[in-house]
Design a protein around this motif. Structure first.
Motif, PDB file in Angstrom:
ATOM      1  N   THR A   1       0.723  -1.191  -0.086  1.00  0.00           N
ATOM      2  CA  THR A   1      -0.027   0.001  -0.173  1.00  0.00           C
ATOM      3  C   THR A   1       0.801   1.180   0.033  1.00  0.00           C
ATOM      4  OG1 THR A   1      -0.280   0.033   2.416  1.00  0.00           O
ATOM      5  CG2 THR A   1      -2.106  -1.140   1.137  1.00  0.00           C
ATOM      6  N   PHE A   2       1.745   1.722   0.845  1.00  0.00           N
ATOM      7  CA  PHE A   2       2.419   2.602   1.013  1.00  0.00           C
ATOM      8  C   PHE A   2       3.361   2.799  -0.292  1.00  0.00           C
ATOM      9  CE2 PHE A   2       6.312   5.267   2.187  1.00  0.00           C
ATOM     10  CZ  PHE A   2       5.395   6.219   2.753  1.00  0.00           C
ATOM     11  N   PRO A   3       4.260   1.857  -0.543  1.00  0.00           N
ATOM     12  CA  PRO A   3       5.021   2.272  -1.910  1.00  0.00           C
ATOM     13  C   PRO A   3       3.857   2.638  -3.292  1.00  0.00           C
ATOM     14  CG  PRO A   3       5.857   0.360  -0.924  1.00  0.00           C
ATOM     15  CD  PRO A   3       4.439   0.736  -0.228  1.00  0.00           C
ATOM     16  N   LEU A   4       2.772   1.926  -3.306  1.00  0.00           N
ATOM     17  CA  LEU A   4       1.996   2.311  -4.230  1.00  0.00           C
ATOM     18  C   LEU A   4       1.370   3.507  -4.170  1.00  0.00           C
ATOM     19  CD1 LEU A   4       0.404   1.570  -6.997  1.00  0.00           C
ATOM     20  CD2 LEU A   4      -1.494   0.452  -5.422  1.00  0.00           C
ATOM     21  N   GLY A   5       1.087   4.111  -2.910  1.00  0.00           N
ATOM     22  CA  GLY A   5       0.681   5.275  -2.660  1.00  0.00           C
ATOM     23  C   GLY A   5       1.791   6.619  -2.812  1.00  0.00           C
ATOM     24  N   THR A   6       3.122   6.095  -2.751  1.00  0.00           N
ATOM     25  CA  THR A   6       4.222   7.263  -3.211  1.00  0.00           C
ATOM     26  C   THR A   6       3.964   7.369  -4.432  1.00  0.00           C
ATOM     27  OG1 THR A   6       5.811   5.567  -3.456  1.00  0.00           O
ATOM     28  CG2 THR A   6       5.626   6.533  -1.421  1.00  0.00           C
ATOM     29  N   LEU A   7       3.763   6.640  -5.526  1.00  0.00           N
ATOM     30  CA  LEU A   7       3.456   6.498  -6.912  1.00  0.00           C
ATOM     31  C   LEU A   7       2.264   7.254  -7.199  1.00  0.00           C
ATOM     32  CD1 LEU A   7       4.347   5.778  -9.817  1.00  0.00           C
ATOM     33  CD2 LEU A   7       2.785   3.648  -9.582  1.00  0.00           C
ATOM     34  N   VAL A   8       1.304   7.030  -6.385  1.00  0.00           N
ATOM     35  CA  VAL A   8       0.020   8.086  -6.456  1.00  0.00           C
ATOM     36  C   VAL A   8       0.279   9.513  -6.229  1.00  0.00           C
ATOM     37  CG1 VAL A   8      -2.225   8.513  -5.815  1.00  0.00           C
ATOM     38  CG2 VAL A   8      -1.561   6.082  -6.345  1.00  0.00           C
TER      39      VAL A   8
END
Length: 359
Positions: free
Chosen positions: A294-301
């Protein structure tokens, strides 16, 4: 069952704070107006803050119980020691963005400064101590794995979150100093991540990952998504603090760095999705590692949101919308699996207790 799970609680579970908090933060920079989105973000931020407190108490108690039993630390947990600091930083970013609507801007900024300062200290200590431990104690380091990126991604997160606080500093001198500090943190995170990445990728290419650890492959995405976010947020702050041509150079650097880094991040996201789907078909069990998605994907967002704000290009805005929808879906799936696992543990523990009472 649930008692033993609680006694095993450790830093990796702060991924739930980071993952929930990053969804909340992503709502504040979403490039398309959506009614009620800020309310949803505020609720998620409050949930992340509550999780931060609850997990903090739980992990401290579990650590004390393990020390009383004389249990030796698990070397595989070493890279995750920065997760509590990352949780502090993520909740702190939400405080400055979402807190003013709840308790006013001065209190929200003060809370954010407190969380940013404490979180930055934690991630910097971990960024130095974990490599020191690996170097000074031969055999304490596990084989290179995506989790190795965790200790060095912290300074990058501190840089991005610190950029949000530059506008809440008392005067131009303090703001310029904060900008310099955040740029230094950015450099520390980028160089450290690039130094570790070849070893991690080489190990993945030769040995792969254990089935239960497959979600951690997404951690590689973190430094790239977060660096795109940080580069563009810092460039925006430089416009009001640096004279020309330096302010213009900062804007150009944000785009010239952000676009290729974003391209790698998107490619790695697709590869990670394929690997995780393959692992799920093979029966990958639920664990705290699911929150690593979740967090790494959130940084991409957040990085995509920053590029969308900088360029206003329809394809970039469209990508931001799609990636945010994927992030929300992933968070819902992981949160539901977490609740389902917790309820299953409760049922497993209550069932035998009821049978013993009846007997």
């Amino acid at each position: 069952m649930i008692t033993s799970r609680l006694e095993q609680a450790g830093p990796p579970w702060f991924g739930a704070v980071m993952g929930t908090g990053i969804v909340a933060v992503a709502t504040t920079s979403f490039p398309v107006p959506v009614p009620g989105l800020r309310v949803v973000g505020t609720v998620l931020w409050l949930l992340a803050a509550a999780l931060l407190v609850a997990l903090g108490v739980l992990v401290v108690r579990a650590g004390a119980a393990r020390r009383r039993r004389g249990d030796r630390p698990d070397p595989s947990d070493l890279p995750f020691l920065g997760a509590p600091g990352l949780g502090l930083l993520t909740v702190g970013a939400g405080a400055v963005e979402l807190g003013p609507g709840l308790f006013g801007e001065p209190a929200a900024a003060a809370l954010s400064w407190t969380l940013w300062s404490s979180g930055t200290v934690v991630v910097l200590v971990v960024a130095v101590w974990v490599p020191f431990r690996w170097i000074s104690r031969p055999g304490s380091a596990t084989d290179p794995a995506p989790a190795w990126i965790m200790p060095v991604v912290g300074p990058m997160v501190a840089a991005a979150d610190g950029a949000l606080l530059i506008g809440h500093t008392p005067g131009p001198a303090a703001a310029s100093t904060m900008l310099l500090v955040c740029v230094a943190l950015f450099g520390l995170g980028v160089v450290s991540a690039l130094a570790l990445l070849p070893r991690v990728l080489a190990r993945l290419g030769t040995a792969g990952l254990a089935l239960a650890d497959t979600p951690t492959v997404v951690i590689v995405l973190g430094p790239f998504g977060q660096s795109v976010t940080a580069a563009n947020l810092l460039a925006g702050q430089a416009q009001g603090l640096l004279p020309e041509p330096f302010a213009g150079v900062a804007i150009g650097a944000g785009l010239l760095y952000g676009a290729p880094a974003w391209g790698f991040a998107v490619g790695w996201t697709v590869l990670s999705a394929v690997l995780i789907g393959h692992a799920l078909r093979r029966g990958m069990p639920f664990s705290a590692s699911w929150w690593a998605v979740t967090f790494p994907l959130g940084t991409l967002v957040t990085g995509t949101n920053a590029l969308a704000a900088r360029t206003a290009l329809p394809p970039v805005v469209g990508a931001a919308v799609v990636l945010f929808a994927v992030l929300v879906l992933v968070w819902v799936v992981v949160a539901a699996a977490t609740v389902r696992s917790a309820l299953s543990d409760v049922a497993d523990e209550i069932g035998p207790a009821r049978r013993s009472v009846r007997a």
